[in-house]
Design an enzyme around this catalytic site. Structure first.
Site, PDB file in Angstrom:
ATOM      1  N   CYS A 139       0.840  -1.189   0.000  1.00 52.71           N
ATOM      2  CA  CYS A 139       0.000   0.000   0.000  1.00 52.71           C
ATOM      3  C   CYS A 139       0.886   1.255   0.000  1.00 52.71           C
ATOM      4  CB  CYS A 139      -0.886  -0.033   1.240  1.00 52.71           C
ATOM      5  SG  CYS A 139      -2.296   1.027   1.052  1.00 52.71           S
ATOM      6  N   CYS A 347     -10.146  -2.030 -44.904  1.00 61.50           N
ATOM      7  CA  CYS A 347      -9.743  -0.636 -44.679  1.00 61.50           C
ATOM      8  C   CYS A 347     -10.944   0.299 -44.813  1.00 61.50           C
ATOM      9  CB  CYS A 347      -8.664  -0.250 -45.687  1.00 61.50           C
ATOM     10  SG  CYS A 347      -8.151   1.483 -45.554  1.00 61.50           S
ATOM     11  N   CYS A 353      -3.064   5.314 -40.146  1.00 61.68           N
ATOM     12  CA  CYS A 353      -1.778   4.633 -40.366  1.00 61.68           C
ATOM     13  C   CYS A 353      -0.831   5.565 -41.102  1.00 61.68           C
ATOM     14  CB  CYS A 353      -1.976   3.326 -41.125  1.00 61.68           C
ATOM     15  SG  CYS A 353      -2.790   3.507 -42.728  1.00 61.68           S
ATOM     16  N   CYS A 380       9.450   0.224 -44.980  1.00 59.64           N
ATOM     17  CA  CYS A 380       8.816  -0.332 -43.768  1.00 59.64           C
ATOM     18  C   CYS A 380       9.820  -1.076 -42.901  1.00 59.64           C
ATOM     19  CB  CYS A 380       7.673  -1.269 -44.169  1.00 59.64           C
ATOM     20  SG  CYS A 380       6.860  -2.043 -42.749  1.00 59.64           S
ATOM     21  N   CYS A 390      -4.524   1.611 -36.050  1.00 55.62           N
ATOM     22  CA  CYS A 390      -5.656   1.303 -36.942  1.00 55.62           C
ATOM     23  C   CYS A 390      -6.892   0.987 -36.107  1.00 55.62           C
ATOM     24  CB  CYS A 390      -5.316   0.114 -37.826  1.00 55.62           C
ATOM     25  SG  CYS A 390      -6.678  -0.367 -38.921  1.00 55.62           S
TER      26      CYS A 390
END
Lengths: 434, 449
Positions: A139, A347, A353, A380, A390
């Site tokens: 606590c 999509c 994105c 990428c 997304c």
């Protein structure tokens, strides 16, 4: 239906869902309602030593953080241990355990860090017929200012000492509840084990201020213009708790010690995740405080269905299943190459994105006429941010490049074998692979 | 109440007195703060959001919704008004189902768009109710601009010009400003005198003189305005309603006139309405006239449109609204004759069924006769009554031809926008956009001079 019965540190319960030591377990009325709803056990709200009970503030004691649609994501509290007389709690514990013998009844305790104090209360608890005790070393507010709770949990030597006093005094299994307000969770866990603990439970709440009132310039919850940090819990703390549970589960010194997983368990899925990372059961508070005790019914049915689907007959089979897959960064396979893939049928063309990748990542998503978003493999790095932002589940996925194919970003052929940082040529400390 | 829906002829007071207020109440009641918070939470804050593209005034919708969701509806209102000073009215009357909300990605995701129109109203109402006008005038330029018409295009143009420091005089033929906002929109879309309140709020910018009862052609000519002002903006709308050759006489009038009378009425129970009402046309005006006829207590109301449902200018949403109010929609029929009884009262309208062929509409030879005591004609509007006043202006079809920035030829300092100008849909929001853009063009021209 899978058998959800569990035995945790020698304590049996019909399912792995216990209510954590907290406001929902402060008295018989609530606990009986919980048992009726189906909870497998409770950790009774922390008892203090005999004498005048603690007092709570008379202003608000909770603060919250909300997500969209005001869904409660995080809760914080400045409530202390039980403010009811010790003998009332003990009497009720005894009655409830007598009436509900198949449910786990564990009693949370917090008394001053003196041997006599602990040795005085243990027989009283034992007399109730409770199944075990949990030492509240977690606590983080109020009681810690008086040298208890997380003030103990932050000093491994104290943990070991108090645990040992308890183990010497009682037949009951001893669970040590750990505070996350430390730098390395393995140290207090090791101390608990050294003191003879039968199990650890974690996490207790995290030091927090949920918000600031921008009119009075005071932290929430505000008591007469002032605020104090509280203990944070709820879905927001789950990732922190999962990591800490896994650290203890895979630490060589504490491996095999039963762990009761706590921290943001809201659905069966959360519970399953805690189990796979080494927990033997879970404790729940915020979900019950948000939605009522009935939530346990979804947890039971969901876990059971998933176990059936996976062919697991018992909770023990699930427990720890993901632990071998928790590793250090340096051991991750650098030859595992993935690229984001956008399912054009799913999509909805929101472009989140694109915004995320273009503004904050690697410019690896092209926005084409008609709001068609496509991944540029040559850029990428597979960071996964597009997947995370997304709004449509499974619309963007990460697909692995087959070994032998060429990664357009690096121009290199994807290698089939495993290779990590320890052997990477850029690592000055690399050891040549033989 | 002496009359009912079954009383023959065209009579007032078909409904119990209390029914009128109920029937003509707000079509979409405003969102309360909780509803607004829930609705705002659904916005995904899209990149280069399709809703912005779909809005003729390009309001930054994701930004204003985010401002609502973070508890700053006043900031949201400012975001709206920066692009569209009549954002309050547009929130009420825009066919959002064919504009921003049709483009909303949640329409694609779940068939249920974010309630952009209602959120816009929430934001704009909040600021307007507080009596706050969020803009101030720029330094005075000393330039004077005349704006003809105090409708959406003229008001939008005037406000933007005033903001930019020009002195604006609006001349308006009618007694009240607002144009179709005041005289043409269905009553249940803009309740409680909103059109006038909005104009008063807009005028707080200062620098705009409004002269009502001054008509182009009658009281002032375009040449005079062009000579005595640095620039002129024509936002005159389409003052004339087309009528139908061969379908005339007692009981037959323009839907625009019917709505205008209704909007200006202080006692709807005093408005005569037919038991059998026929509306001819396929646009929003037709739907507005038909629905309000039903709301006034007409027993049977039909909208007759000469083409198929898919060609109807009124959106599916408007069609559904009409159907839900008990309006019958008849397609592929065009009026050929009105039949009056011996007493001179209208009894029926005869329609020929027509096929929509690549060569045009062809009568099939079959006819239908619809009982009618009252006909509202809503087949479009045009500039006609102003023909002489605009004799010199170059036309594009039946409307004013507009060139770069909204200029009309052959003048060097006259611009036009809104329904009177060629191009764009005849929507309030389009008029606002054209008025605003013309103001920017005027400003550029005056700044260069």
């Amino acid at each position: 239906m899978a058998d959800l019965r569990t035995e945790f540190a020698g304590i049996a319960s019909p399912n792995p869902f216990w209510l954590a030591s907290a406001p929902p377990t402060d008295k018989a009325y609530n606990v009986v309602r919980a048992f009726r709803a189906g909870w497998g056990g409770v950790v009774w709200k922390t008892l203090g030593e005999e004498g005048p009970p603690v007092v709570n503030v008379n202003g608000p004691r909770y603060g919250a953080v909300w997500g969209a649609d005001r869904r409660l994501l995080g809760l914080n509290n400045i409530e202390l241990i039980t403010d009811r007389p010790l003998e009332v709690n003990l009497r009720e514990i005894k009655e409830v355990k007598r009436d509900w013998p198949d449910r786990a009844m564990v009693v949370s305790l917090m008394v001053p860090c003196e041997e006599q104090a602990w040795k005085a209360i243990l027989p009283l608890v034992e007399e109730t017929g409770a199944d075990g005790i949990e030492l509240n070393f977690g606590c983080p507010h109020g009681m810690s200012e008086r040298g208890m709770g997380s003030a103990v949990g932050q000093v491994p030597e104290y943990i070991e000492m108090v645990t040992r006093w308890c183990k010497q005094t009682t037949r009951m299994p001893v669970i040590v509840k750990l505070t996350p307000n430390i730098t390395d969770i393995r140290k207090p866990a090791r101390a608990a084990k050294a003191g003879g603990a039968d199990a650890v439970s974690l996490i207790n709440t995290i030091n927090s201020i949920t918000s600031v009132d921008l009119d009075s310039f005071a932290p929430e919850p505000t008591i007469d213009g002032k605020g104090s940090h509280g203990g944070y819990c709820g879905p927001a703390v789950k990732p922190i708790a999962l990591s800490m549970v896994s650290e203890i589960a895979r630490d060589a010194e504490t491996a095999g010690m039963p762990i009761s997983g706590i921290g943001g368990v809201t659905t069966w899925r959360d519970a399953a995740e805690f189990l796979t990372l080494g927990a033997g059961n879970v404790q729940v508070c915020t979900a019950a405080m948000t939605y009522g005790f009935k939530v346990v019914q979804e947890m039971i049915s969901g876990l059971s269905e998933w176990m059936d689907r996976k062919g697991f007959a018992s909770v023990a089979e699930v427990s720890g299943r993901a632990v071998p897959n928790v590793t250090d960064w340096q051991h991750l396979n650098l030859n595992y190459v993935t690229k984001a893939r956008i399912d054009q049928d799913l999509c909805i063309k929101c472009g989140r994105c694109y915004a995320a990748c273009e503004d904050t990542s690697h410019q690896a998503i092209a926005m084409k006429p008609g709001r068609v978003f496509e991944v540029i493999d040559a850029e990428c790095v597979a960071c996964n941010l597009c997947v995370n932002v997304c709004p449509v589940e499974d619309c963007i996925t990460m697909e692995r490049l087959a070994p032998g194919s060429v990664d357009p970003r690096t121009g290199r052929t994807v290698q089939p074998d495993y290779a990590n940082w320890t052997t990477h040529p850029n690592n000055p400390a690399a050891t040549a692979a033989e | 109440m002496t009359n009912s829906s079954w009383t023959p002829g065209v009579v007032p007071g078909r409904l119990p007195a209390e029914a009128y207020a109920l029937n003509f109440a707000d079509l979409h009641p405003p969102l309360d703060p909780h509803e607004a918070a829930v609705a705002a939470d659904r916005c995904y804050f899209c990149h280069d959001a399709p809703c912005i593209t779909a809005c003729p005034t390009s309001i930054d919708i994701p930004l204003f919704i985010r401002q609502i969701s973070t508890g700053t509806p006043e900031a949201a209102a400012r975001t709206i008004f920066e692009q569209n000073i009549l954002g309050g009215m547009c929130a009420r009357v825009c066919p959002t189902e064919t504009l921003c909300e049709e483009a909303c990605v949640r329409e694609a995701a779940e068939g249920k768009p974010v309630e952009i129109g209602r959120l816009q109203r929430y934001a704009t109402d909040t600021l307007m109710k507080a009596g706050v006008h969020p803009f101030t005038r720029g330094p005075a330029t000393g330039k004077r601009v005349a704006v003809v018409g105090a409708g959406p295009a003229g008001l939008s143009c005037a406000h933007r010009l005033a903001m930019l420091g020009h002195d604006v005089t609006i001349v308006e033929a009618k007694e009240k400003p607002g144009g179709l906002n005041e005289y043409g929109i269905a009553s249940y879309k803009t309740v409680e005198g909103f059109a006038q309140a909005e104009v008063a709020w807009l005028m707080q910018i200062g620098g705009i003189e409004l002269r009502n009862g001054v008509a182009l052609g009658r009281d002032v000519t375009l040449d005079e305005l062009a000579d005595s002002y640095d620039a002129v903006f024509l936002g005159i709308g389409l003052p004339g309603a087309y009528d139908i050759a061969g379908v005339a006489g007692n009981g037959i009038g323009s839907a625009v006139e019917f709505i205008r009378t209704l909007r200006q009425s202080t006692d709807l129970s005093g408005l005569p309405i037919g038991r059998n009402v026929v509306v001819i046309g396929g646009g929003m005006t037709a739907i507005d006239a038909a629905v309000q006829s039903r709301l006034l207590g007409a027993e049977n109301v039909a909208v007759v449109y000469r083409r198929g449902r898919e060609r109807m200018a009124a959106s599916p949403y408007e069609q559904e609204l009409a159907a839900s109010k008990g309006v019958r929609l008849v397609f592929n029929a065009q009026p050929v004759a009105a039949h009056h009884g011996a007493d001179g009262a209208l009894e029926a309208v005869e329609f020929a069924y027509v096929a929509d062929t690549p060569e045009g509409l062809r009568e099939t030879g079959e006819t239908i006769r619809l009982p009618a005591d009252q006909v509202h004609v809503a087949i479009g509007q045009w500039l006609e009554p102003l023909g002489d006043a605009l004799a010199d202006v170059e036309l594009d079809g039946t409307k004013l031809a507009v060139f770069e920035g909204g200029k009309v030829a052959p003048f060097g300092n006259v611009w036009a926008g809104g329904d009177c100008a060629a191009g764009g849909e005849d929507l309030t929001v389009t008029a606002v956009a054209e008025g605003r853009d013309a103001a920017m063009s005027i400003h550029a021209a005056l700044s260069a001079a």
